[in-house]
Design a protein around this motif. Structure first.
Motif, PDB file in Angstrom:
ATOM      1  N   ALA A 126       0.838  -1.202   0.000  1.00  0.00           N
ATOM      2  CA  ALA A 126       0.000   0.000   0.000  1.00  0.00           C
ATOM      3  C   ALA A 126       0.876   1.256   0.000  1.00  0.00           C
ATOM      4  O   ALA A 126       2.016   1.257   0.466  1.00  0.00           O
ATOM      5  N   PHE A 127       0.291   2.299  -0.556  1.00  0.00           N
ATOM      6  CA  PHE A 127       0.982   3.564  -0.835  1.00  0.00           C
ATOM      7  C   PHE A 127       1.809   4.093   0.346  1.00  0.00           C
ATOM      8  O   PHE A 127       2.932   4.547   0.178  1.00  0.00           O
ATOM      9  N   GLU A 128       1.214   4.038   1.555  1.00  0.00           N
ATOM     10  CA  GLU A 128       1.857   4.715   2.692  1.00  0.00           C
ATOM     11  C   GLU A 128       2.763   3.797   3.503  1.00  0.00           C
ATOM     12  O   GLU A 128       3.292   4.182   4.519  1.00  0.00           O
ATOM     13  N   THR A 129       2.992   2.545   3.025  1.00  0.00           N
ATOM     14  CA  THR A 129       3.559   1.543   3.932  1.00  0.00           C
ATOM     15  C   THR A 129       4.969   1.064   3.590  1.00  0.00           C
ATOM     16  O   THR A 129       5.465   0.126   4.223  1.00  0.00           O
ATOM     17  N   GLY A 130       5.611   1.654   2.619  1.00  0.00           N
ATOM     18  CA  GLY A 130       6.895   1.129   2.152  1.00  0.00           C
ATOM     19  C   GLY A 130       7.861   0.799   3.270  1.00  0.00           C
ATOM     20  O   GLY A 130       8.330  -0.341   3.401  1.00  0.00           O
ATOM     21  N   ALA A 131       8.157   1.769   4.103  1.00  0.00           N
ATOM     22  CA  ALA A 131       9.175   1.579   5.140  1.00  0.00           C
ATOM     23  C   ALA A 131       8.722   0.580   6.200  1.00  0.00           C
ATOM     24  O   ALA A 131       9.534  -0.185   6.736  1.00  0.00           O
ATOM     25  N   ALA A 132       7.392   0.541   6.469  1.00  0.00           N
ATOM     26  CA  ALA A 132       6.888  -0.387   7.476  1.00  0.00           C
ATOM     27  C   ALA A 132       6.998  -1.824   6.978  1.00  0.00           C
ATOM     28  O   ALA A 132       7.466  -2.721   7.694  1.00  0.00           O
ATOM     29  N   VAL A 133       6.615  -2.049   5.707  1.00  0.00           N
ATOM     30  CA  VAL A 133       6.690  -3.402   5.146  1.00  0.00           C
ATOM     31  C   VAL A 133       8.143  -3.868   5.100  1.00  0.00           C
ATOM     32  O   VAL A 133       8.468  -5.008   5.451  1.00  0.00           O
ATOM     33  N   ALA A 134       9.032  -2.956   4.700  1.00  0.00           N
ATOM     34  CA  ALA A 134      10.444  -3.324   4.618  1.00  0.00           C
ATOM     35  C   ALA A 134      10.975  -3.695   6.002  1.00  0.00           C
ATOM     36  O   ALA A 134      11.755  -4.640   6.148  1.00  0.00           O
ATOM     37  N   SER A 135      10.526  -2.977   7.016  1.00  0.00           N
ATOM     38  CA  SER A 135      10.968  -3.299   8.387  1.00  0.00           C
ATOM     39  C   SER A 135      10.577  -4.735   8.712  1.00  0.00           C
ATOM     40  O   SER A 135      11.372  -5.497   9.276  1.00  0.00           O
ATOM     41  N   GLY A 136       9.340  -5.102   8.353  1.00  0.00           N
ATOM     42  CA  GLY A 136       8.857  -6.454   8.643  1.00  0.00           C
ATOM     43  C   GLY A 136       9.634  -7.506   7.875  1.00  0.00           C
ATOM     44  O   GLY A 136      10.018  -8.549   8.439  1.00  0.00           O
ATOM     45  N   ILE A 137       9.868  -7.266   6.614  1.00  0.00           N
ATOM     46  CA  ILE A 137      10.587  -8.259   5.799  1.00  0.00           C
ATOM     47  C   ILE A 137      12.011  -8.439   6.317  1.00  0.00           C
ATOM     48  O   ILE A 137      12.513  -9.555   6.443  1.00  0.00           O
ATOM     49  N   ARG A 138      12.612  -7.333   6.675  1.00  0.00           N
ATOM     50  CA  ARG A 138      13.969  -7.407   7.244  1.00  0.00           C
ATOM     51  C   ARG A 138      13.972  -8.279   8.500  1.00  0.00           C
ATOM     52  O   ARG A 138      14.826  -9.158   8.667  1.00  0.00           O
ATOM     53  N   ALA A 139      12.991  -8.031   9.372  1.00  0.00           N
ATOM     54  CA  ALA A 139      12.920  -8.786  10.625  1.00  0.00           C
ATOM     55  C   ALA A 139      12.757 -10.271  10.334  1.00  0.00           C
ATOM     56  O   ALA A 139      13.446 -11.115  10.916  1.00  0.00           O
ATOM     57  N   ALA A 140      11.877 -10.600   9.359  1.00  0.00           N
ATOM     58  CA  ALA A 140      11.647 -12.004   9.021  1.00  0.00           C
ATOM     59  C   ALA A 140      12.928 -12.643   8.491  1.00  0.00           C
ATOM     60  O   ALA A 140      13.278 -13.764   8.864  1.00  0.00           O
ATOM     61  N   LEU A 141      13.634 -11.936   7.614  1.00  0.00           N
ATOM     62  CA  LEU A 141      14.881 -12.474   7.058  1.00  0.00           C
ATOM     63  C   LEU A 141      15.914 -12.687   8.160  1.00  0.00           C
ATOM     64  O   LEU A 141      16.631 -13.687   8.169  1.00  0.00           O
ATOM     65  N   ASP A 142      15.985 -11.714   9.049  1.00  0.00           N
ATOM     66  CA  ASP A 142      16.980 -11.823  10.118  1.00  0.00           C
ATOM     67  C   ASP A 142      16.693 -13.030  10.993  1.00  0.00           C
ATOM     68  O   ASP A 142      17.610 -13.755  11.401  1.00  0.00           O
ATOM     69  N   ILE A 143      15.387 -13.262  11.261  1.00  0.00           N
ATOM     70  CA  ILE A 143      15.019 -14.441  12.065  1.00  0.00           C
ATOM     71  C   ILE A 143      15.481 -15.703  11.352  1.00  0.00           C
ATOM     72  O   ILE A 143      15.983 -16.643  11.957  1.00  0.00           O
ATOM     73  N   GLN A 144      15.368 -15.703  10.007  1.00  0.00           N
ATOM     74  CA  GLN A 144      15.808 -16.868   9.237  1.00  0.00           C
ATOM     75  C   GLN A 144      17.323 -16.919   9.079  1.00  0.00           C
ATOM     76  O   GLN A 144      17.860 -17.811   8.421  1.00  0.00           O
ATOM     77  N   GLY A 145      18.014 -15.907   9.553  1.00  0.00           N
ATOM     78  CA  GLY A 145      19.475 -15.863   9.430  1.00  0.00           C
ATOM     79  C   GLY A 145      19.937 -15.380   8.067  1.00  0.00           C
ATOM     80  O   GLY A 145      21.109 -15.481   7.725  1.00  0.00           O
TER      81      GLY A 145
END
Ligand SMILES: Cc1cc2nc3c(=O)[nH]c(=O)nc-3n(C[C@H](O)[C@H](O)[C@H](O)COP(=O)(O)OP(=O)(O)OC[C@H]3O[C@@H](n4cnc5c(N)ncnc54)[C@H](O)[C@@H]3O)c2cc1C
Ligand SMILES: Cc1ncc(C[n+]2csc(CCOP(=O)(O)OP(=O)(O)O)c2C)c(N)n1
Ligand code: SF4
Ligand SMILES: [Mg+2]
Lengths: 586, 301
Positions: free
Chosen positions: B72-91
């Protein structure tokens, strides 16, 4: 990536929509109405060179560090770069696309450095005999030498007849040693001898060797006898005096080592190269020199640098003065000149001088040198020349012509470069002629295809199919300044050649530039019109539609996806890409 | 700037495919291609609504060879924060996460998400490709639209009346480790900045000027020229700032008058010479300010 239809999506569809194909299936190339194409084109310097040297080509090789390939390409078209690098009027430079940006590439200075290097090199291995035919060349000036050189490289047996005891024509008789050192001329000529060209000096064609012998013993004759008869100055008064001299005689004497006493003050009449050389030579003999010319500086036919150098060395100029009357007693001469002004332009577009009225200008001198031009004066060969001229008008080929002519005698522009171009042109005509006699079919279009940029010059590299640059449209498409993207060329002043201090000596006056500077200067070349794989087109393509084809080493455009935006063409630094209208859009 | 150096310094990776749906001459499409060349295939792109939502291709197509999340238009940085967190959890610490947002999605509607992520110093690279208006929906003004410009919502009679927001200063004020401006017209500078950003952890911000032929009203083939003039005229200086305090110019190309840049674009056609004079003064003022910052940073070292 496989293409998938909505109906055939697998059962284990992920919980969010995931792409399953690429955009490459979209033929976005259909949006365009113009498309880019790589078109190697002709650089303006090459189109402007009467000798037809692939200047851009050798500059590019120099930039890539391919020194010997650069030398070979230069020698392929120009038989004497060490000489033209010194005395050519370099029309290439005035046409250089860089001229109005930060100064034309100093082509002559680079050529001179390369030319000097070539003289140091052993002869390359291109002197193989392939043909039985013997060809006679009359005159050993630049035109004759060029024709002999190219024909020898093409595999013919060439004999040069020269009426003087020494070789070189005006390069030796006219152009003084302080501009063209005799060691350079001599080592250049030594190379021609080493190539196998046979020289007969002291042999005047028409007398020492008759016309019938020339035309029977030789399969073709090239006449390049130059223009050696000084025009006479038409003055009132006694013109028979010792101290009124013809410019050519004066130069011949000094060039041969003579150091005549010309007194304290010399007048030189005329505005061409001969006049400038006489003036600077007279200066070197210790005289004060004034040049008297009927028109103004702007109309002077001499090479610009010559005029500048003369002025720099202290030659004075009397413009708009037309000599009328010679008088005087003892050693001292008086010259009365009519004051002139510029009137209507003549046939060549130069404004004609007309008397301005008023008091005449009175000048005094110890010596007066007349250098108002030279005529061909080949009276004994008149009929043969007329025949040859006729044949030459049809590319020297329709009739089975056996006599060709070029250089000063043929009315070509009176420069070394034109003479070299004429010698090459006639060598190609003769080669074609003789091969056709052996049954080869070489159509006239073949000659058209080797013309450079629509000029008179022909490309020897293309004639011998050894052009290292595979131009797509070699003939007439000359790159204009607007085709250059100067954003890729930081301003960088040109390396000018150095002049020795004002020695007024007979030593070489221009010391040239260093090899290092020559390489830096070559790197200033835009390389107009020829792709040098800088890859900017590919880097800037927003469609990723340009890729390098490993097979051909050239770029290929994916026209299915090129939308025709034109960025590649606009960003090409050198005009090697053009936008073409799609055929179905017309 | 020898050309040999340009080609030698652009990586071979080709992660953008042809057949995408950008307009001819689009600076935004080229910006993505160049940035991905440096990032390489181990990259995830987060994409809030913008022209690039279209350029990426209609479902089920994609024009990228790396994963791209439409958000969604207003969510770029928020979504990226989540994806980063998920990747980090996966190592998967070595997978790059980038946001690819327009100026609308960055300067306007996405600003709070971006500010929040920057405050937390989330570990991703945020790229704003700035075409200076809402182009996807038909050229409406944004707070990145320069003063005096025409858009469909700021017609020539009432052109953009506010100054372009200084997004780089805003990001610098968050004291994130790295923020920079870049341009498709200076590809080496651009990929060098991506490379530098990749070598740093935390929130990194790249503001990439992306000339837009239909939105700015210039001929397609002049896209690179327009970006180049923006830099040469100092309308868009190429700089970088580390930790919000250390400013540096990265390019100092030959100067051209602001007039040349403005007059080349139809969106400024209505401006008088006097108005362009004001723009030029403002450009000089901002440039001087940047120079002060850069000099002060220099003095500290
Ligand atoms: C003083 C002077 C300075 C010049 N400076 C420059 C310059 O700086 N740059 C430039 O580009 N151009 C210059 N030129 C012009 C240039 O030298 C000539 O255009 C060029 O030399 C012409 O070449 P050519 O081969 O046609 O004739 P030439 O060089 O004149 O050679 C003709 C040769 O033919 C010989 N010959 C004539 N008749 C016969 C015969 N019947 N049998 C056998 N041999 C014969 C002559 O002896 C001569 O050796 C200058 C000319 C002069 C006079
Ligand atoms: C909340 C919300 N409002 C409006 C839109 C419609 N919309 C989609 S893209 C866009 C403009 C995006 O502008 P910008 O971020 O500058 O990107 P550009 O299209 O210019 O590349 C708008 C308004 C939307 N998708 N979501
Ligand atoms: S409108 Fe502008 S930014 Fe959008 S795709 Fe077209 S050129 Fe690119
Ligand atoms: Mg936008």
């Amino acid at each position: 990536m496989s293409e998938q239809n909505f109906n055939t999506v697998p059962l284990h569809t992920p919980p969010l929509s995931v792409s399953s194909s690429s955009t490459e299936q979209n033929i976005t190339g259909s949006w365009k109405y113009i498309q880019p194409a790589y078109h190697d084109r002709v650089a303006p310097c090459i189109a402007g060179c009467p000798t037809g040297v692939d200047i851009e080509g050798y500059m590019s090789l120099l930039r890539d560090g391919e020194l010997s390939a650069a030398m070979e390409l230069l020698q392929c078209e120009n038989p004497m770069p060490a000489i033209t690098g010194r005395v050519c009027n370099h029309p290439c430079e005035s046409r250089c696309n860089r001229a109005n940006y930060d100064g034309a590439v100093a082509i002559h200075a680079v050529e001179r450095v390369l030319g000097d290097m070539i003289l140091e090199e052993p002869l390359p291995h291109w002197t193989m005999r392939k043909h039985d035919e013997r060809i006679a060349v009359i005159g050993s000036g630049p035109a004759g030498l060029a024709c002999a050189y190219h024909l020898t490289r093409l595999g013919y047996n060439v004999e040069v007849f020269e009426k003087e005891e020494e070789l070189g024509g005006m390069l030796r008789l006219g152009i003084p040693g302080y501009r063209l050192p005799r060691e350079v001329l001599d080592s250049q000529i030594a190379r021609y001898k080493a190539m196998g060209i046979i020289f007969h000096t002291g042999m005047r064609a028409g007398t020492d060797i008759g016309w019938p012998r020339l035309t029977t013993e030789f399969s073709a004759v090239f006449i390049a006898s130059g223009a050696h008869v000084s025009r006479l100055l038409d003055l009132e008064g006694d013109c028979s005096r010792q101290s009124l001299r013809s410019g050519l005689d004066f130069l011949r004497e000094v060039n041969a080592g003579g150091r005549p006493d010309i007194g304290k003050h010399a007048l030189v009449i005329g505005g061409g190269n001969t006049a400038m050389d006489c003036a600077r030579t007279a200066l070197r003999l210790g005289a004060e020199v004034t040049v008297v010319y009927r028109r103004t500086r702007a109309e002077m036919p001499a090479i610009d640098e010559e005029i500048e150098d003369a002025a720099r060395e202290g030659v004075k100029f009397e413009f708009l003065a037309s000599p009328e009357k010679l008088s005087g007693t003892g050693g001292r001469l008086q010259l009365a000149c009519t004051r002139m002004e510029l009137g209507e332009p003549d046939a060549q577009g130069r404004r004609r001088p007309v008397p301005a009225g008023g008091e005449p200008l009175l000048l005094e001198a110890d010596t007066i040198i007349s250098a108002i031009g030279e005529d061909t004066g080949l009276h004994d060969l008149q009929a043969e020349l007329a025949d040859a001229k006729l044949a030459m008008n049809t590319w020297g080929c329709e009739k089975l012509a056996r006599v060709f002519l070029g250089g000063d005698v043929a009315g070509d522009e009176r420069t070394v470069a034109s003479a070299l171009g004429a010698g090459k042109r006639c060598a190609i005509y003769i080669d074609r002629q003789l091969r056709q006699q052996h049954g080869e079919d070489i159509p006239e279009e073949r000659l058209e295809a080797i013309r450079i940029g629509g000029s008179e010059s022909l490309s020897m590299a293309r004639w011998t199919n050894s052009d290292p640059i595979m131009r797509v449209s070699p003939q007439n498409d000359v790159v204009q300044p607007a085709d250059i993207n100067t954003a890729y060329f930081p301003r960088e002043p040109r390396h000018n050649d150095r002049h020795a201090a004002l020695l007024k000596s007979f030593e070489e006056s221009n010391t040239g530039i260093t090899t290092r500077d020559a390489l830096a200067e070559a790197a200033r070349c835009y390389e107009c019109g020829v792709c040098n794989e800088c890859e900017l087109c590919r880097i800037y393509c927003g469609e990723a539609a340009i890729q390098l084809d490993p097979g051909s080493g050239r770029f290929v455009i994916d026209l299915d996806h090129c939308k025709g935006c034109g960025v590649c063409t606009a960003e090409c630094p050198r005009g090697a890409l053009v936008m073409e209208r799609l055929a179905n859009m017309d | 700037m020898s050309q040999t150096i340009i080609k030698d310094r652009i990586p071979e990776n080709e992660l953008l495919m042809g057949g995408h749906l950008a307009c001819p001459g689009c600076g935004g499409a080229l910006a993505m291609r160049l940035v991905l060349k440096e990032l390489g295939p181990k990259t995830i792109v987060v994409l809030p609504a913008c022209c690039w939502s279209i350029i990426a291709g209609p479902y089920p197509q994609s024009s990228l060879k790396v994963p791209l999340y439409h958000t969604a238009f207003e969510t770029g940085a928020a979504v990226a924060s989540g994806i980063r967190a998920a990747l980090d959890i996966q190592g998967q610490h070595d997978t790059n996460v980038i946001v690819w947002a327009g100026d609308g999605g960055t300067f306007d509607i996405g600003l709070q998400a971006l500010s929040g992520a920057a405050e937390r110093n989330e570990d991703f690279i945020y790229c704003c490709y700035d075409n200076e208006a809402y182009m996807n929906t038909g050229i409406q003004r944004s707070s990145a639209t320069p003063w005096g410009a025409w858009t469909t919502t700021t017609p020539s009679k009432h052109p953009q009346a506010t100054d372009k927001k200084d997004i780089l200063a805003i990001m610098a004020a968050h004291r994130i480790p790295y923020a920079a401006t870049a341009s498709v017209s200076y590809p080496v500078d651009l990929v060098d900045k991506v490379k530098k950003a990749m070598s740093i952890r935390g929130t990194r911000f790249l503001h990439i000027l992306a000339p837009c032929p239909p939105g700015w009203k210039f001929e397609d083939e002049r896209a690179i020229d327009m970006g180049r003039m923006a830099v040469q005229s100092r309308v868009f200086p190429l700089v970088e700032v580390e930790h919000g305090t250390d400013w540096r110019f990265t390019m100092d190309p030959e100067h051209v008058p602001v007039q040349d840049y403005i007059r080349a674009q139809g969106r400024f056609r209505h401006l008088t010479d006097e108005q362009i004079g004001h723009i030029s003064d403002a450009v000089d003022y901002r440039y001087e300010h940047l120079r002060d910052l850069a000099e002060r940073s220099q003095a500290k070292v």
